[in-house]
Design a protein around this motif. Structure first.
Motif, mmCIF file in Angstrom:
data_model
loop_
_atom_site.group_PDB
_atom_site.id
_atom_site.type_symbol
_atom_site.label_atom_id
_atom_site.label_comp_id
_atom_site.label_asym_id
_atom_site.label_seq_id
_atom_site.Cartn_x
_atom_site.Cartn_y
_atom_site.Cartn_z
ATOM 1 N N ARG A 144 -1.576 3.731 -0.795
ATOM 2 C CA ARG A 144 -2.389 3.130 -1.855
ATOM 3 C C ARG A 144 -2.763 4.137 -2.933
ATOM 4 N N SER A 145 -2.463 5.415 -2.709
ATOM 5 C CA SER A 145 -2.759 6.441 -3.708
ATOM 6 C C SER A 145 -2.005 6.217 -5.014
ATOM 7 N N TRP A 146 -0.861 5.554 -4.951
ATOM 8 C CA TRP A 146 -0.069 5.354 -6.172
ATOM 9 C C TRP A 146 -0.688 4.257 -7.042
ATOM 10 N N ASN A 147 -1.537 3.459 -6.462
ATOM 11 C CA ASN A 147 -2.148 2.350 -7.200
ATOM 12 C C ASN A 147 -3.564 2.729 -7.638
ATOM 13 N N GLN A 148 -3.630 3.700 -8.526
ATOM 14 C CA GLN A 148 -4.894 4.115 -9.116
ATOM 15 C C GLN A 148 -4.718 4.217 -10.628
ATOM 16 N N PRO A 149 -4.566 3.071 -11.307
ATOM 17 C CA PRO A 149 -4.220 3.113 -12.735
ATOM 18 C C PRO A 149 -5.237 3.826 -13.609
ATOM 19 N N ASP A 150 -6.503 3.825 -13.219
ATOM 20 C CA ASP A 150 -7.495 4.547 -14.021
ATOM 21 C C ASP A 150 -7.353 6.056 -13.856
ATOM 22 N N LYS A 151 -7.097 6.498 -12.635
ATOM 23 C CA LYS A 151 -6.992 7.929 -12.363
ATOM 24 C C LYS A 151 -5.599 8.469 -12.651
ATOM 25 N N TYR A 152 -4.572 7.700 -12.294
ATOM 26 C CA TYR A 152 -3.181 8.125 -12.479
ATOM 27 C C TYR A 152 -2.405 7.030 -13.217
ATOM 28 N N PRO A 153 -2.603 6.910 -14.514
ATOM 29 C CA PRO A 153 -2.006 5.800 -15.262
ATOM 30 C C PRO A 153 -0.487 5.856 -15.376
ATOM 31 N N GLY A 154 0.112 7.001 -15.086
ATOM 32 C CA GLY A 154 1.561 7.100 -15.169
ATOM 33 C C GLY A 154 2.270 6.978 -13.851
ATOM 34 N N THR A 155 1.537 6.730 -12.755
ATOM 35 C CA THR A 155 2.124 6.638 -11.416
ATOM 36 C C THR A 155 2.233 5.186 -10.973
ATOM 37 N N PHE A 156 3.395 4.830 -10.417
ATOM 38 C CA PHE A 156 3.652 3.477 -9.910
ATOM 39 C C PHE A 156 4.365 3.581 -8.570
ATOM 40 N N GLY A 157 4.013 2.704 -7.642
ATOM 41 C CA GLY A 157 4.684 2.656 -6.360
ATOM 42 C C GLY A 157 5.959 1.833 -6.407
ATOM 43 N N PHE A 158 6.606 1.724 -5.263
ATOM 44 C CA PHE A 158 7.791 0.872 -5.098
ATOM 45 C C PHE A 158 7.659 0.069 -3.812
ATOM 46 N N ASN A 159 7.502 0.765 -2.686
ATOM 47 C CA ASN A 159 7.356 0.077 -1.394
ATOM 48 C C ASN A 159 6.104 -0.800 -1.392
ATOM 49 N N PRO A 160 6.087 -1.862 -0.592
ATOM 50 C CA PRO A 160 4.816 -2.559 -0.355
ATOM 51 C C PRO A 160 3.815 -1.556 0.206
ATOM 52 N N ASP A 161 2.558 -1.655 -0.204
ATOM 53 C CA ASP A 161 1.626 -0.663 0.325
ATOM 54 C C ASP A 161 1.395 -0.928 1.807
ATOM 55 N N TYR A 162 1.065 0.141 2.513
ATOM 56 C CA TYR A 162 1.042 0.084 3.970
ATOM 57 C C TYR A 162 -0.048 -0.822 4.517
ATOM 58 N N THR A 163 -1.107 -1.013 3.759
ATOM 59 C CA THR A 163 -2.142 -1.940 4.209
ATOM 60 C C THR A 163 -1.653 -3.378 4.107
ATOM 61 N N VAL A 164 -0.949 -3.698 3.025
ATOM 62 C CA VAL A 164 -0.315 -5.010 2.894
ATOM 63 C C VAL A 164 0.636 -5.243 4.064
ATOM 64 N N GLU A 165 1.490 -4.282 4.326
ATOM 65 C CA GLU A 165 2.451 -4.423 5.418
ATOM 66 C C GLU A 165 1.734 -4.535 6.759
ATOM 67 N N GLY A 166 0.694 -3.717 6.962
ATOM 68 C CA GLY A 166 -0.057 -3.777 8.214
ATOM 69 C C GLY A 166 -0.667 -5.147 8.449
ATOM 70 N N LYS A 167 -1.173 -5.772 7.385
ATOM 71 C CA LYS A 167 -1.736 -7.117 7.522
ATOM 72 C C LYS A 167 -0.666 -8.133 7.910
ATOM 73 N N ILE A 168 0.521 -7.998 7.327
ATOM 74 C CA ILE A 168 1.586 -8.952 7.633
ATOM 75 C C ILE A 168 2.094 -8.756 9.062
ATOM 76 N N LEU A 169 2.292 -7.509 9.468
ATOM 77 C CA LEU A 169 2.691 -7.253 10.853
ATOM 78 C C LEU A 169 1.600 -7.710 11.816
ATOM 79 N N GLY A 170 0.331 -7.480 11.440
ATOM 80 C CA GLY A 170 -0.781 -7.926 12.274
ATOM 81 C C GLY A 170 -0.828 -9.437 12.417
ATOM 82 N N THR A 171 -0.474 -10.148 11.351
ATOM 83 C CA THR A 171 -0.442 -11.612 11.412
ATOM 84 C C THR A 171 0.605 -12.083 12.402
ATOM 85 N N TYR A 172 1.770 -11.396 12.415
ATOM 86 C CA TYR A 172 2.793 -11.744 13.407
ATOM 87 C C TYR A 172 2.243 -11.538 14.823
ATOM 88 N N VAL A 173 1.601 -10.405 15.055
ATOM 89 C CA VAL A 173 1.049 -10.114 16.388
ATOM 90 C C VAL A 173 0.005 -11.161 16.775
#
Length: 422
Positions: A144-173
């Motif tokens: 989630r460090s890449w998603n700080q537009p106020d602090k790092y306006p030139g940085t962008f992620g690519f992968n789904p963030d790990y918390t998003v993925e964790g929630k989806i995997l958790g939903t499967y469980v």
């Protein structure tokens, strides 16, 4: 330190350095004097683990990215410019990452850093890239460090963030393995912490949890703890080598949980190679992906990427890491097209924020002025007959309290010539 383009303007640039960190951070150079950009070329760079503990699988990403760029170059480039891709090996060592990224910016004078790989590695160069106003595009990590537009306006992620993925995997469980004790093993950094945060938002506190560091290839104590705790499900936030190590360690102590694994550590080809003769132990492993699978022969993106791989990547073994590398390249080409012929650092940052990109992803990219995360969800996979296959539907969510919601993918096919249009 600031970029010095010519001896004549050195003094001006050095004076500007003192006030460069003004909160813009997205790359303030404009006009004719843009680092890494000429009328015929744009130079970008990356740090990748070509050696070291994360090299297995990940070392094939940057050659795949370069192969797609070579394909685009052979078809005229982007706005008349050929893409030069400079790849530096950091061995997945944060200290080395800082060294090679400084080389890319100060010596190679790259226009942007593209898809720098790793949570612990890339975290250490965020401030340097911001200070030097270098666009930091499509980081190869779900922190989630890449998603700080106020602090790092030139940085962008690519992968789904790990918390998003964790929630989806958790939903499967929660939906499919209800009542079973859940354990968690994660890398000892934001990768592991963010994944656990998402998982526990859905399943509650896990029965046992452990961490690992990449310098210590031994997870025996952690799995001994999990077995003693009676865990029936083990969720892994691991790079591929440690996914294989976890599966093999569990087998050695006759511990047979259901493994549920982050997408970054679940490529069957990579993990299977690490397991060797024990590769069948992967059968039934549940993971996630947000890009088409390398084994899906009917998918038009896979057909395109296979063609590029054969012609421009020396026919390298075609796995999900190759699909990933070419997907990153396709998105960067779209970004260059959208930024226009008068290419500036500010211009490409603004183009990414506007989003509207189409590509191989199964879920939308989240990019906007206020959201710099990458893909917004995943679809689940299961290893069957040694291959990953999708099941169910794709899901999207956020990294807060938002619901995990089914997503009906809109089918996007690649352009007929394989190169996105302006």
């Amino acid at each position: 330190m600031k970029r010095i383009t010519t001896a004549f303007v050195a003094a001006v640039v050095l004076l500007a350095a003192g006030c460069s960190d003004d909160g813009d951070g997205g790359g303030g150079t404009s006009g004719a004097d843009v680092p890494g950009v000429t009328d015929t070329e744009v130079v970008v760079g990356t740090h990748q683990p070509l050696t070291g503990p994360a090299a297995a699988g990940y070392a094939s990403i940057s050659p795949a990215t370069k192969a797609y760029f070579d394909f685009v170059n052979a078809n005229g480039g982007v706005h008349g410019r050929k893409i030069t891709y400079k790849v530096k090996d950091d061995g997945y060592n944060p200290a080395t990452t800082q060294q090679v990224v400084r080389e890319l910016v100060l010596q190679d004078k790259v226009f942007a850093v593209l898809n720098g790989l790793g949570t612990p590695t890339h975290t250490g160069v965020l401030d340097f890239l911001k200070t030097n106003r270098v666009p930091d595009l499509f980081v190869a990590s779900g922190s989630r460090s890449w998603n700080q537009p106020d602090k790092y306006p030139g940085t962008f992620g690519f992968n789904p963030d790990y918390t998003v993925e964790g929630k989806i995997l958790g939903t499967y469980v929660k939906d499919n393995l209800a009542g079973k004790k859940v354990c968690f093993l994660g890398q000892d950094d934001d990768f592991g912490r963010d994944s656990l945060l998402g998982l526990e938002k859905v399943v509650g506190t896990v029965a046992a949890k452990g961490t690992y560091v990449t310098s210590n290839p031994n997870v025996g104590p952690q799995f001994g703890q999990f077995k003693a705790a009676g865990c029936e499900v083990v969720v892994l936030a691991t790079i591929p080598g440690f996914t294989a190590l976890s599966i093999g360690t569990a087998a050695k102590i006759a511990f047979k949980p259901q493994f549920v694994v982050s997408n970054v550590g679940a490529d069957p080809t990579t993990v299977g190679k690490a397991l060797g003769a024990a590769a069948p132990l992967m059968e039934g492993l549940v993971a996630a992906n947000y890009l088409p699978l390398s084994t899906d022969e009917a998918n038009p993106w896979i057909s395109l990427f296979k063609k590029v791989n054969t012609e421009y990547n020396n026919g390298a073994e075609f796995d999900n890491n190759v699909v990933y590398g070419m997907s990153v390249a396709y998105l960067f080409v779209q970004s260059l097209q959208a930024a226009g012929k008068d290419l500036t650092r500010d211009g490409i940052v603004e183009a990414v924020k506007k989003n509207g990109f189409g590509g191989p992803g199964l879920v939308p990219l989240r990019f906007s002025a206020t959201d710099h995360a990458g893909y917004g969800g995943t679809q689940l996979t299961k290893i069957e007959g040694g291959k990953a296959v999708f099941f169910g539907t794709a899901y999207t969510t956020d990294d807060a309290e938002g619901a995990v919601a089914p997503h009906t993918a809109q089918v996007v096919t690649p352009p007929s010539n394989g190169v996105p249009a302006a």
